[in-house]
Design a protein around this motif. Structure first.
Motif, PDB file in Angstrom:
ATOM      1  N   ASN A   1      32.883  50.996  42.539  1.00 22.17           N
ATOM      2  CA  ASN A   1      34.008  51.201  43.630  1.00 22.17           C
ATOM      3  C   ASN A   1      33.402  50.991  45.149  1.00 22.17           C
ATOM      4  O   ASN A   1      34.354  50.337  46.092  1.00 22.17           O
ATOM      5  N   SER A   2      32.240  50.932  45.303  1.00 18.41           N
ATOM      6  CA  SER A   2      31.653  50.870  46.612  1.00 18.41           C
ATOM      7  C   SER A   2      31.716  49.306  47.162  1.00 18.41           C
ATOM      8  O   SER A   2      32.205  48.611  47.865  1.00 18.41           O
ATOM      9  N   LEU A   3      31.405  48.509  45.954  1.00 22.51           N
ATOM     10  CA  LEU A   3      31.480  47.081  45.768  1.00 22.51           C
ATOM     11  C   LEU A   3      33.051  46.581  46.080  1.00 22.51           C
ATOM     12  O   LEU A   3      33.181  45.663  46.930  1.00 22.51           O
ATOM     13  N   ARG A   4      33.655  47.067  45.398  1.00 22.81           N
ATOM     14  CA  ARG A   4      35.180  46.761  45.462  1.00 22.81           C
ATOM     15  C   ARG A   4      35.571  46.864  46.896  1.00 22.81           C
ATOM     16  O   ARG A   4      36.444  46.137  47.574  1.00 22.81           O
ATOM     17  N   GLU A   5      35.220  47.745  47.942  1.00 24.38           N
ATOM     18  CA  GLU A   5      35.749  48.323  48.982  1.00 24.38           C
ATOM     19  C   GLU A   5      34.918  47.637  50.117  1.00 24.38           C
ATOM     20  O   GLU A   5      35.525  47.321  51.425  1.00 24.38           O
ATOM     21  N   ASN A   6      33.452  47.044  49.891  1.00 29.31           N
ATOM     22  CA  ASN A   6      32.774  46.591  50.774  1.00 29.31           C
ATOM     23  C   ASN A   6      32.039  45.226  50.702  1.00 29.31           C
ATOM     24  O   ASN A   6      31.773  44.635  51.605  1.00 29.31           O
TER      25      ASN A   6
ATOM     26  N   TRP B   1      34.075  40.300  46.668  1.00 27.68           N
ATOM     27  CA  TRP B   1      35.380  40.938  46.069  1.00 27.68           C
ATOM     28  C   TRP B   1      36.463  40.852  47.092  1.00 27.68           C
ATOM     29  O   TRP B   1      37.642  40.727  46.902  1.00 27.68           O
ATOM     30  N   SER B   2      36.132  41.136  48.387  1.00 30.67           N
ATOM     31  CA  SER B   2      37.421  41.108  49.360  1.00 30.67           C
ATOM     32  C   SER B   2      37.963  39.387  49.353  1.00 30.67           C
ATOM     33  O   SER B   2      38.980  39.361  49.614  1.00 30.67           O
ATOM     34  N   LEU B   3      37.210  38.444  48.983  1.00 32.62           N
ATOM     35  CA  LEU B   3      37.827  37.339  48.963  1.00 32.62           C
ATOM     36  C   LEU B   3      38.686  37.036  47.738  1.00 32.62           C
ATOM     37  O   LEU B   3      39.749  36.588  47.534  1.00 32.62           O
ATOM     38  N   LEU B   4      38.241  37.576  46.608  1.00 33.16           N
ATOM     39  CA  LEU B   4      39.103  37.683  45.518  1.00 33.16           C
ATOM     40  C   LEU B   4      40.402  38.330  45.696  1.00 33.16           C
ATOM     41  O   LEU B   4      41.531  37.870  44.924  1.00 33.16           O
ATOM     42  N   ARG B   5      40.417  39.378  46.375  1.00 34.81           N
ATOM     43  CA  ARG B   5      41.482  40.071  46.758  1.00 34.81           C
ATOM     44  C   ARG B   5      42.438  39.614  47.867  1.00 34.81           C
ATOM     45  O   ARG B   5      43.505  40.048  47.965  1.00 34.81           O
ATOM     46  N   ALA B   6      41.974  38.577  48.509  1.00 33.10           N
ATOM     47  CA  ALA B   6      42.737  38.050  49.750  1.00 33.10           C
ATOM     48  C   ALA B   6      43.904  37.260  49.202  1.00 33.10           C
ATOM     49  O   ALA B   6      43.949  36.644  48.292  1.00 33.10           O
ATOM     50  N   GLN B   7      44.752  37.168  50.111  1.00 28.38           N
ATOM     51  CA  GLN B   7      46.231  36.543  49.953  1.00 28.38           C
ATOM     52  C   GLN B   7      46.107  35.097  50.045  1.00 28.38           C
ATOM     53  O   GLN B   7      46.739  34.433  49.086  1.00 28.38           O
ATOM     54  N   ASN B   8      45.251  34.738  50.801  1.00 26.98           N
ATOM     55  CA  ASN B   8      44.803  33.167  50.859  1.00 26.98           C
ATOM     56  C   ASN B   8      43.637  32.763  50.144  1.00 26.98           C
ATOM     57  O   ASN B   8      43.182  32.072  50.693  1.00 26.98           O
ATOM     58  N   ALA B   9      43.336  33.532  49.146  1.00 28.65           N
ATOM     59  CA  ALA B   9      41.968  33.262  48.492  1.00 28.65           C
ATOM     60  C   ALA B   9      42.284  31.691  47.591  1.00 28.65           C
ATOM     61  O   ALA B   9      40.965  31.019  48.016  1.00 28.65           O
TER      62      ALA B   9
END
Length: 480
Positions: free
Chosen positions: A7-12, A16-24
């Motif tokens: 969960n810490s990796l998912r948030e920080n 992971w933030s690149l995979l979740r980005a809208q313009n990934a």
């Protein structure tokens, strides 16, 4: 890893933030086109904006102008922001234009997405061969028992002799097309993985340097302790596991002999008939040329970190000197103010200087030296009965001859003991020659002396008698 770590990796984590980005999809396709596809690093801002403009133009032509309305420069600044950290923005010394490079987290995501497409051909046999080769090297090169290592080398020699005999008999086994394609795919995959590792190595070097800077910034000890800490941490960067493995790779790649051998092997690989249908086959001959810029940039990062650390130390010294000068000026100002209006009473007390007193009668009286009487009568000796042959029977041990004996034996073997050398070239000067061999072994970096393994040496005297000596085992190894 447990739930909390994931969960810490998912948030920080930046990946992971690149995979979740809208313009990934935009970011990943651009990273593939600009960085991982052509194997490029260290791209200037304007060149990168031109690349991104081309990508945006094609997408807007299909989806309309409102699909990605922001300018290319804003997308780059957004992706290089600390909260995302998909790109690393930095300045090259001597240039005003910022440069960009993929972060290791973003590159991991790019490679993961590329693997989602699947592969028409999956290399399995070459991976198993690589595992066996690495495992054998790990076990054999860690073995300390000489007998076990000699037995393994003998087994390898027997296998090579058998293979040579099969070739002489006309039984030559050639890789099949699937096997050749399997090994070629494994080669290209390992080469790409190696290029990807350089970004992470460079990031680890910067992380080590950042820790040193933080320690210096909050330092409250003495200047000498600060210097000792800086030098220790600077040595720690080079002697860390990351630094030592990277330096080993750099030394290996910089060897002219190994580079020539690598280039020859890559060229011969492109001439294999089974690989003639592989797309971009000749691109494999540029593998080492792709490695050199990446390695050189990592080396430049280490040099730049050293220069920045030195400048940081200079700033510390400058601030310390500035503080000392302020204290001196304060003392001078206080002294001038005290001179114009001295305080009443005792202002300052200084202990009186002590004088060393030496009384004349404490010195010792003169005592004349005593003269020694020597009987200098010379007696003539009768040397008619003295054998002077011992003065002329000395001999010289030729070290060059002994070294030539060792080299001649090693010409036909990887290593040899002193017993092997003396069997091929018997001792001529007895114990003196054995001592000379000891000297050769102690001065050579390609020889070792094992005092826990005794060996027997024999030699014959001119009168026909035999002498025997028990010595430590001496092993000479053929220089690499």
């Amino acid at each position: 890893m447990d739930f909390y770590a994931i969960n810490s990796l998912r948030e920080n984590h930046a990946g992971w933030s690149l995979l979740r980005a809208q313009n990934a999809p935009l970011a990943l396709s651009f990273f593939m086109k600009a960085f991982t596809g052509p194997n490029q690093r260290d791209i200037g801002r304007q060149q990168l904006i031109d690349h991104l403009d081309d990508v945006l133009f094609g997408l807007r032509d299909v989806y309309g102008e409102n699909k990605f309305p922001r300018p290319a420069g804003e997308y780059l600044d957004d992706w290089a922001a600390p909260e995302k950290a998909w790109l690393r923005k930095y300045y090259v010394p001597g240039q005003d234009e910022p440069h960009y490079d993929l972060t290791p987290a973003a590159e991991d995501v790019v490679r993961w997405v590329e693997n989602l497409r699947g592969r028409d051909f999956v290399a399995t046999q070459s991976r198993l061969t690589s595992i066996f080769a690495v495992l054998k090297a790990l076990v054999q090169q860690s073995e300390t028992d000489p007998e076990v290592r000699l037995a393994e080398l003998q087994r390898q020699r027997d296998g090579i002799d058998a293979e040579m005999q099969r070739i002489r008999d006309g039984n030559i086994r050639v890789m099949t097309a699937p096997e050749a394609l399997d090994h070629f795919q494994q080669l290209t995959t390992l080469a790409k993985d190696l290029l990807a590792d350089f970004r992470e190595v460079e990031q680890n070097f910067r992380k080590l340097d950042r820790q040193v800077r933080e320690q210096i910034a909050i330092w409250d000890g003495t200047q000498g302790e600060l210097l000792e800490t800086i030098f220790a941490n600077q040595q720690g960067i080079s002697s860390s596991l990351q630094g030592r493995t990277f330096q080993g790779f750099w030394d290996y790649l910089m060897s002219p002999q190994l580079r020539t051998e690598l280039q020859d092997l890559l060229q011969r690989a492109t001439e294999i008939e089974a690989l003639s249908g592989v797309e971009d086959l000749h691109a494999v001959t540029r593998l080492h040329q792709d490695w050199l810029p990446a390695v050189d940039q990592t080396q430049a990062t280490v040099r730049q970190l050293s220069e920045q650390m030195r400048r940081l130390l200079d700033d510390k010294v400058f601030l310390e000197n500035k503080r000392i000068m302020r204290l001196i000026r304060s003392i001078e100002s206080s002294a001038l103010g005290t001179r114009e209006a001295p305080p009443s009473g005792v202002f300052m007390e200084i202990a009186a200087q002590s004088v060393d007193v030496a009384l004349p009668f404490e010195r010792p009286l003169y005592e004349p030296s005593r003269k020694m009487m020597v009987d200098d009568a010379v007696l003539a000796a009768d040397d008619s009965e003295v054998d002077a042959g011992a003065l002329f029977s000395q001999f010289h041990v030729d070290m060059e001859r002994l070294q030539a004996n060792v080299d001649a034996v090693l010409a036909g073997a990887e290593q040899a003991t002193l017993v092997d050398v003396t069997q091929a070239y018997p001792l001529q000067q007895g114990l003196a020659e054995i001592v000379a061999y000891y000297q050769l072994a102690s001065e050579s970096e390609w020889a070792s002396i094992h005092d826990d393994v005794p060996q027997q040496l024999q030699w014959k005297l001119p009168d026909g008698s035999t002498r025997e000596a028990t010595i430590d085992q001496i092993i000479f190894v053929r220089p690499a």
